[in-house]
Design an enzyme around this catalytic site. Sequence first.
Site, short mmCIF file in Angstrom:
data_model
loop_
_atom_site.label_atom_id
_atom_site.label_comp_id
_atom_site.label_asym_id
_atom_site.label_seq_id
_atom_site.Cartn_x
_atom_site.Cartn_y
_atom_site.Cartn_z
N THR A 1 1.66 -7.89 1.64
CA THR A 1 0.26 -7.73 1.22
C THR A 1 -0.41 -9.06 0.90
OG1 THR A 1 0.72 -5.54 0.37
CG2 THR A 1 -1.19 -6.64 -0.56
N ASP B 1 4.79 -6.07 7.51
CA ASP B 1 4.78 -5.29 6.28
C ASP B 1 6.26 -5.13 5.96
OD1 ASP B 1 5.08 -2.85 4.64
OD2 ASP B 1 2.91 -2.73 4.90
N1 ASN Z 1 3.50 -2.62 1.96
C1 ASN Z 1 3.47 -3.96 1.41
C2 ASN Z 1 4.75 -4.67 1.88
O1 ASN Z 1 5.78 -4.41 1.35
C3 ASN Z 1 3.41 -3.89 -0.09
C4 ASN Z 1 3.15 -5.21 -0.78
O2 ASN Z 1 3.49 -6.26 -0.31
N2 ASN Z 1 2.61 -5.20 -1.97
O3 ASN Z 1 4.68 -5.45 2.81
#
Ligand code: ASN
Length: 591
Positions: free
Chosen positions: A47, A119
Amino acid sequence: MDLHFLSQKSVCQSTIGMGRRRVSYACSGSTEQSTETSVLVIYTGGTIGMVLHDGVLSPEPNALFENVRKLPFMHDEQYAQNTKLYERYKPEKKILVLPKSKLDMRVVYIFLEYSPLLDSSNITPDDWVTIGKDIERNYEKYDGFVVLHGTDTMAYTASALSFMCENLGKPVIVTGSQLPIFEMRSDGRDNFVGALLIAGQFHIPEVCLYFHDKLYRGNRVTKVDSGSFKAFASPNLPPLADLESDIKINWDTVRPLSPNGKFTVCKEMNHNVGLLRIFPGITTDTVKAFLKAPMDGVILETYGCGNAPSNRKDLLDEIHKATQRGVIIVNCSQCLRGTVTISYATGQALSQAGVIVGFDMTQEAALSKLAHVLAKRDLSLEEKKKMMTKNLRGEMTAEPEGAKLSISDSRFIQIIAKTLSVGCKEELEGIRDALMPTLACAAAKNGDTEVLEAIRNMGTDLNKPDYDGRTPLHIAACQGHLNIVDYLLDKGASVFAKDRFGDTPLRNAILLRCKDAVEMLNKYGAHLSRDELQDTGTELCRLAASGDLEGLKIWKLAGVDMATSGYDGKTPVEVARAFGCKEVVDFLEAA
Ligand code: ASN
């Protein structure tokens, strides 16, 4: 030295202390000084660098670097220009530098951006291996590493890296964020800066996870909150550091280096592993299907302190059959906090079925450890099981440590405190911190392990340098006090500490010809730094010219390439030939 290109008028430099390289530069008409360290940022995705596309977040190539470059608290362009940073770090392309830190340091960081950015839900064990390989390939070039990663599987990656990295002597800090760094409110900026400051400034030889002002051991964490900035918890181990108005490292919790030699990364992982959660009414068919071939290892998530139904013979039979076939089954609790013990009949039933105890490991740590251990082809099944119950990287709690003397127990400090009329804890700690590094260096010089032990028991970090940036390990390496070198390394002294002249203990031991100390430092993964290697060729040529075979041998022992040329481009063997030193020529030709 690699800063010789800097114009004499505006910039000069020397090297210093733990901070590796002292850079002077012209700033607003006067000359300023900073100490530079370098960190490799391995950007895998997550993210932190995501952008909204059609209402959903996904990673955007190059966006993170471009954004961070424009943030004054994450990049000091003026310093970069003044010190010709980009020329110095060529051919690297994505180079940034933090403003001067409270410790008077500049962390230079280089981006290694993966493609595609992921991701972290899409991360696989193959990606762990890619990260491991990149750390290994760049290990000697940087003082530390930051891995930018999504939070969803961050605890798995941090755990896996901790097991893959053998003899790690530098910090590897995994971090990311809950909100993209581009947003007005984002935890990404703080997390990224904090991770860089730790990786660039402290000798923490561990894979760690940094989030929301806390530095955790990477294999002790688990994601506990999908929305809060406080997304991670380390239920069974206190943080290794707290980043509040000051950075406070809890050195007692940081693990020392292990004495097994050079840094390497184990790149094999067994993929036939899994997590099986016990729940009331779980059917035998489910358990049977889960445990069948090609499954090699399973983390059994049990109740409380390691319990499963003892009145379910059908279920226990399936488990027993699997362990008999050679499947390793490890008992870990569903509870966040606490450890697996065999204090109930329900837990004992699992032991009798061949299940081994996972103590207080997180499920992430247990699973990645199993994948790592099961990939070891040269170990028997029994040896693998034994390894699973052994504390490899601080992932499980060993026996309680012996009670340590607290600062107020120390008579020596108390006498000084009385003389100076101080009594409060902070003042006592101040005295300790001011005096102890120098006293520890004196003890190292005298070869006195007992005094060193007493100083350590007072809570003093034996990595702390004296006024000259020299640590007890520098002194012991120069003196050839092998027992002290051994003691200090065992207690976590860093082989990468640099004194005011930029020298590591290894270079000290080479120059003072303490062969045994060189060998011992090698065992702990010591190597000469980039700066130290700069002048090596010239030194080798000097030794070759004077026919100093012993001198050359010790450099070779330290792993230095005997063909390194001197300032005029001549190699040591050419110099030896020119001076007619046959013995030296023979040695260098064979080297
Ligand atoms: N879905 C994201 C990931 O794990 C969640 C995040 O980074 N906060 O890449």
